[in-house]
Design a protein around this motif. Structure first.
Motif, short mmCIF file in Angstrom:
data_model
loop_
_atom_site.label_atom_id
_atom_site.label_comp_id
_atom_site.label_asym_id
_atom_site.label_seq_id
_atom_site.Cartn_x
_atom_site.Cartn_y
_atom_site.Cartn_z
N THR A 1 106.76 -43.70 -35.68
CA THR A 1 105.76 -44.02 -34.65
C THR A 1 106.38 -44.96 -33.62
N ASP A 2 105.68 -45.17 -32.52
CA ASP A 2 106.17 -46.08 -31.48
C ASP A 2 106.38 -47.48 -32.03
N GLU A 3 105.50 -47.90 -32.95
CA GLU A 3 105.62 -49.25 -33.51
C GLU A 3 106.86 -49.38 -34.40
N ARG B 1 112.60 -51.38 -34.98
CA ARG B 1 114.05 -51.13 -35.15
C ARG B 1 114.84 -51.52 -33.90
N ASN B 2 114.21 -51.37 -32.73
CA ASN B 2 114.92 -51.68 -31.49
C ASN B 2 114.87 -53.16 -31.11
N ASN B 3 113.83 -53.87 -31.53
CA ASN B 3 113.62 -55.23 -31.05
C ASN B 3 113.61 -56.31 -32.13
N CYS B 4 113.31 -55.96 -33.36
CA CYS B 4 113.22 -56.95 -34.43
C CYS B 4 114.41 -56.92 -35.37
N ARG C 1 97.89 -54.58 -28.01
CA ARG C 1 96.50 -54.34 -28.38
C ARG C 1 96.34 -54.19 -29.89
N ASN C 2 97.23 -53.43 -30.50
CA ASN C 2 97.13 -53.20 -31.94
C ASN C 2 98.25 -53.95 -32.66
N ILE D 1 102.63 -55.26 -37.25
CA ILE D 1 102.90 -55.98 -38.50
C ILE D 1 103.20 -54.99 -39.62
N ASP D 2 102.39 -53.94 -39.70
CA ASP D 2 102.62 -52.91 -40.71
C ASP D 2 104.00 -52.27 -40.52
N ALA D 3 104.34 -51.97 -39.27
CA ALA D 3 105.63 -51.34 -38.99
C ALA D 3 106.79 -52.24 -39.41
#
Length: 326
Positions: free
Chosen positions: A65-67, A72-75, A150-151, A156-158
């Motif tokens: 998903t986008d999240e 993976r790209n930012n954290c 927004r979500n 957090i789940d991702a």
């Protein structure tokens, strides 16, 4: 004895003397999350199983998903982790890393939560990286800036999905934990508590804060079971910091007594502030840095000591701080 319940025995065993594992290969992530190859392999090699909604075979999570891509790209940290060789005066952090066992067996339980608290600029982020390096873990970092969506619950789940499905062990570093997990953020705190288990093999969550009292009690006492003060350096550590940075210079004109004098004058300053003072002294020196250059630099660079924060952290450490096994 309860303070040491989640640590391995201090008696000499084969496990306590094990060598530091090599850093994990994060390149495995790309293969792990490649949907086409996974689906094709499953189709060819696995016989038909029970329905996807059965208890025996729950449906696989969609990790594309986008999240999940954002995490993976930012954290996911892709640089070189700090090590304890880069730090001075962190014996408790080193002891924690040495004692940490990501895959305990029998009656032992995994340690899943560590809070690093103390003044700004003392090296909490570097300390978290050094722990991850010591245990051979993949390092993820999340701050409040990552949750301005927004979500935020999905993000957090991702974060936990990717950390749990990727190379192990893994460290999730929560920067500015007092903002991220403040008491009034009921929904976010509750969601973190759901994903942030008390005992989780191969997953260590490290929080960092200047003010632990602002963290919701549900997380502060219920999840961060180890709390270590990362304080401004003492005299010995200040002297070592000055000498370590000066050693990078080809020329400086200071005796051992001069360096000790400077270290005493730097009392109360953070490691970052001390590094800035040394840099300023070297920069203004006409030749090699001298005691006169340091005295001028200390006047030019004001101390970052915050007495109120220091007193609050001292009191919190006395009440909740981990002292180590010895």
């Amino acid at each position: 004895m309860s303070a040491f319940a989640n640590f391995k025995s201090t008696k000499t065993t084969a496990s306590s003397s094990r060598a530091t594992p090599p850093p994990p290969d994060t390149s495995a992530l790309s293969a792990l999350f490649e949907p086409t190859s996974v689906f094709e392999e499953t189709k060819e090699s696995n016989p038909p199983g029970p329905p996807a909604n059965s208890e025996e075979d729950p449906p696989a999570k969609n990790l594309m998903t986008d999240e999940h891509v954002y995490v993976r790209n930012n954290c996911l940290f892709g640089g070189t982790l700090k090590t304890f060789n880069d730090m001075v005066g962190t014996p408790l952090l080193e002891q924690f890393a040495t004692e940490y066992n990501p895959t305990p067996a029998g009656a032992e339980r995994a340690m899943s939560g560590l809070l690093l608290f103390g003044p700004s600029g003392t090296g909490k982020t570097a300390g978290a990286q050094a722990i991850a390096h010591k245990i051979g873990a993949v390092f993820y970092k999340m701050s409040m800036a990552d949750l301005q969506v927004r979500n935020s619950m999905a993000r957090i789940d991702a974060l936990f999905d990717v950390a749990e499905a990727g190379p192990q062990p893994a460290v999730i570093f929560l920067d500015e934990a007092d903002t991220l997990l403040q008491a009034r953020a009921y929904a976010r705190v509750g969601h973190f508590a759901t994903r942030f288990e008390r005992f989780a093999k191969n997953l260590l969550v490290i929080g960092a804060t200047n003010d632990p009292s602002k963290i919701a009690p549900k997380i502060l006492t219920g999840r961060f079971e180890r709390k270590i003060l990362v304080d401004n350096p003492n005299l010995e550590a200040r002297r070592a910091l000055v000498m370590k940075q000066l050693a990078q210079e080809t020329d400086y004109d200071m005796s051992s007594g001069d360096i000790t004098y400077v270290a005493k004058e730097l009392a109360g300053r953070s490691a970052v502030n001390i590094e800035r003072v040394v840099s300023t002294a070297v920069k203004r020196a006409l030749g090699g840095a001298t005691l006169m250059d340091f005295e001028a630099a200390m006047e030019q660079e004001p101390s970052d000591y915050d007495g109120e924060t220091a007193e609050k952290n001292k009191l919190f450490d006395e009440q909740h701080g981990w002292r180590g096994a010895w």
